[in-house]
Design a protein around this motif. Structure first.
Motif, PDB file in Angstrom:
ATOM      1  N   LEU A 101       0.831  -1.210   0.000  1.00 23.42           N
ATOM      2  CA  LEU A 101       0.000   0.000   0.000  1.00 23.42           C
ATOM      3  C   LEU A 101       0.863   1.256   0.000  1.00 23.42           C
ATOM      4  N   ILE A 102       1.967   1.221   0.749  1.00 25.28           N
ATOM      5  CA  ILE A 102       2.872   2.384   0.774  1.00 25.28           C
ATOM      6  C   ILE A 102       3.472   2.610  -0.609  1.00 25.28           C
ATOM      7  N   LEU A 103       3.914   1.529  -1.271  1.00 24.07           N
ATOM      8  CA  LEU A 103       4.494   1.662  -2.608  1.00 24.07           C
ATOM      9  C   LEU A 103       3.460   2.132  -3.620  1.00 24.07           C
ATOM     10  N   LEU A 104       2.229   1.658  -3.480  1.00 20.01           N
ATOM     11  CA  LEU A 104       1.168   2.120  -4.379  1.00 20.01           C
ATOM     12  C   LEU A 104       0.912   3.609  -4.185  1.00 20.01           C
ATOM     13  N   PHE A 105       0.943   4.059  -2.942  1.00 14.12           N
ATOM     14  CA  PHE A 105       0.771   5.487  -2.669  1.00 14.12           C
ATOM     15  C   PHE A 105       1.945   6.279  -3.240  1.00 14.12           C
ATOM     16  N   LEU A 106       3.165   5.761  -3.081  1.00 16.95           N
ATOM     17  CA  LEU A 106       4.337   6.452  -3.627  1.00 16.95           C
ATOM     18  C   LEU A 106       4.272   6.520  -5.144  1.00 16.95           C
TER      19      LEU A 106
ATOM     20  N   VAL B 188       8.955  -1.292  -9.915  1.00 18.14           N
ATOM     21  CA  VAL B 188       9.567  -2.629  -9.827  1.00 18.14           C
ATOM     22  C   VAL B 188       9.419  -3.186  -8.417  1.00 18.14           C
ATOM     23  N   LEU B 189       9.646  -2.337  -7.411  1.00 24.50           N
ATOM     24  CA  LEU B 189       9.439  -2.779  -6.029  1.00 24.50           C
ATOM     25  C   LEU B 189       7.977  -3.121  -5.779  1.00 24.50           C
ATOM     26  N   LEU B 190       7.066  -2.324  -6.323  1.00 27.16           N
ATOM     27  CA  LEU B 190       5.642  -2.615  -6.164  1.00 27.16           C
ATOM     28  C   LEU B 190       5.282  -3.931  -6.838  1.00 27.16           C
ATOM     29  N   PHE B 191       5.835  -4.179  -8.019  1.00 29.58           N
ATOM     30  CA  PHE B 191       5.585  -5.442  -8.710  1.00 29.58           C
ATOM     31  C   PHE B 191       6.072  -6.619  -7.869  1.00 29.58           C
TER      32      PHE B 191
END
Length: 549
Positions: A50-55, A109-112
């Motif tokens: 969720l944090i990465l999606l927000f970023l 890439v991190l989110l993936f």
């Protein structure tokens, strides 16, 4: 053994001491491996996703606020001219290529990775839940949030099973009890949402690796037609796995452009007409507009903007005439445009035919589709060509084109003006359609009319369809996740109390219900199931003597 005071001394026998049990061995994980494992667990947690999606959403904001090179290079150049100090800073951090910048790529890439690591265990658990029958009925159904005991005809629950299956409940029968479950589509939608998000990221990645795009300003006319090659694009960018030889062959000629405006000057519609030569096909006509791109083999041609290219005819001292139809770039919504018409090969020596670099001529000007009736001539009053005119400023001297220094074709080299090699000839002159201006040396310039031009963006994105399908599935999964509610009900056949008369029914059914999540409509749904099961009115609870819940 020696006797002491008539007593026999006995020697105590020592019991063999049992070895103390060894403490259990603790398996120690090497520090690097433990750090790697903990980092993976943290990365694949839902909180991190969720944090990465927000970023990712925050990182996309600069791409909406700042002009991007892959969309409109002209706006990027205008931003550079307006903010010369801020532009290098933003350009260094990828502000004008946000979606291709390393930091944006690192986030998705991190989110993936996080989504894959988070979804795989949940998918395994969900498949196991789908294959597992609903759990057996608890011993005390009266402790559930919903509970009722009612009369029932018959000595089995076949009718209850049929009723539940008709209402699309998952049913399991165990002895004299029925377990039913519903709402697993909530988790299915949740997983579909996340898998679709991965599909969107995969599509973006394919577009980045195998996609390409190029921008081109195209003036109407056969002599201005262009073919698909890197050299003919004003700005282009290729994917990491693409080179110039991979571009599909086609040629495009703008034959006409039609624009319609409201009385207020607001645009109503744009449509370009072009002749296309594609591969081995015969040339054919095609129409496209802003929201209706031209679809070719594996690529799309988008219409980004339009404007006018004034046609100027300059006649030099020897009577030789040359034409210029260079595009003038628009400045406002009324299509006031500015540009340069350069004539470097004029005023040749009649004896030798040599070109004098000090007798080159250029005209810097403003074009008005609808010019004001009286001064000042600063801007057009309407975007359509109702009263076209061009305001010209003449320059003579060395244009600086032979120095080999790259420059803009839409502006004069200001360095040549500052060092005195290019001189302005008096004040400007407004020329309406068909008018002529005679300069101090007898040469003339005439305004003959205009040609339309369009700004094109040619794009190939192999991941476009994947992104489209994934986005649709993402919405479906989101709806299932938001509106799905998991809940369970149990029906148990219990014997009738002792002392029942022969006219009473032979058995009772105990019903319990449990919502697995907050669901305000569960009470009504439970009552409907009870109503479909009850043959008559409600009766007191057999265990508590209380009425139905």
């Amino acid at each position: 053994m020696p006797a002491v005071d008539g007593q026999t001394e006995t020697t105590p026998v020592e019991k063999p001491t049992e070895p103390a049990s060894a403490p259990p061995r603790v398996r120690r994980i090497p520090a690097p491996l433990a750090l790697l494992r903990n980092s993976w667990r943290q990365l694949t947690s839902m909180r991190t996703a969720l944090i990465l999606l927000f970023l990712l959403a925050v990182a996309a904001i600069p791409g909406s606020l700042l002009p991007q090179r892959n969309i409109n290079i002209e706006n990027v150049n205008a931003f550079q001219a307006e903010h010369p100090d801020l532009f290098p800073v933003l350009d260094r951090i990828g502000g004008f290529d946000v979606y291709a910048s390393p930091w944006f790529s690192a986030i998705y890439v991190l989110l993936f990775t996080s989504l894959v690591g988070c979804i795989v265990p949940r998918l395994r658990d969900h498949v196991r839940a789908l294959r597992t029958a609903p759990p057996a009925a608890p011993k005390r159904l009266d402790r559930l949030p919903k509970h009722v005991v009612l009369d029932y005809d018959g000595d089995d629950l076949t009718a209850v099973v049929a009723m539940l299956r008709k209402r699309r409940w998952r049913v399991a029968v165990r002895d004299n009890a029925v377990s039913a479950e519903k709402g697993l589509l909530k988790e299915t939608g949740n997983l579909l949402f996340h898998f679709s998000l991965i599909g969107v990221l995969v599509g973006i990645g394919l577009g980045s690796w195998y996609g390409w795009h190029g921008n081109r300003l195209l003036v109407a006319g056969e002599e201005n037609a262009f073919c698909n090659s890197l050299q003919q694009y004003s700005e282009s960018r290729l994917g990491h796995r693409i080179d110039g030889s991979d571009l599909p062959p086609f040629c495009l000629e703008l034959t006409d452009f039609k624009a319609r405006f409201l009385p207020t000057g607001q645009p109503a519609s744009f449509r370009a007409e072009a002749t296309v030569e594609e591969g081995d096909r015969a040339p054919y006509r095609a129409n496209f507009s802003v929201n209706d791109p031209l679809r070719l083999d594996g690529l799309s041609v988008y219409l980004l903007g339009h404007g006018y290219a004034p046609i100027l005819r300059y006649t030099d001292r020897s009577g030789k005439a040359q034409l210029s139809d260079e595009a003038f770039l628009t400045l406002d919504g009324n299509l006031t445009s500015e540009g340069v018409a350069a004539f470097p090969d004029v005023n040749l020596d009649p004896a030798t035919g040599a070109r004098s670099p000090d007798l080159q001529v250029a005209f810097e000007g403003l074009y008005f589709p609808t010019a004001p009736d009286a001064p000042p001539y600063a801007r057009s009053v309407y975007p359509a060509e109702r009263s076209p005119a061009v305001m010209l400023f003449a320059y003579r001297g060395n244009l600086g084109m032979d120095a080999g220094i790259p420059g803009s074709i839409y502006r004069l080299d200001q360095r040549q003006v500052d060092n005195g090699k290019l001189t302005r000839l008096g004040d400007g002159k407004l020329l309406r359609l068909g008018e002529k201006w005679t300069l101090d040396d007898g040469t003339t310039v005439e305004f003959l009319g205009t040609r339309p031009y369009i700004t094109l963006s040619v794009r190939s994105d192999p991941g476009e369809r994947i992104v489209l399908i994934s986005s649709g599935l993402l919405l479906v999964g989101l709806m299932l996740s938001l509106f799905g509610r998991r809940r369970r009900v149990w029906f148990r056949l219990v014997p009738a109390p002792a002392g029942k008369s022969t006219t009473d029914r032979s058995s009772l059914v105990e019903v319990g219900g449990l919502p697995r999540a907050e669901y305000s409509g569960f009470s009504d749904e439970f009552d409907k199931l009870v109503a479909a099961t009850r043959p008559g009115g409600a009766r007191p609870d057999a265990a508590t003597g209380k009425g139905t819940d």
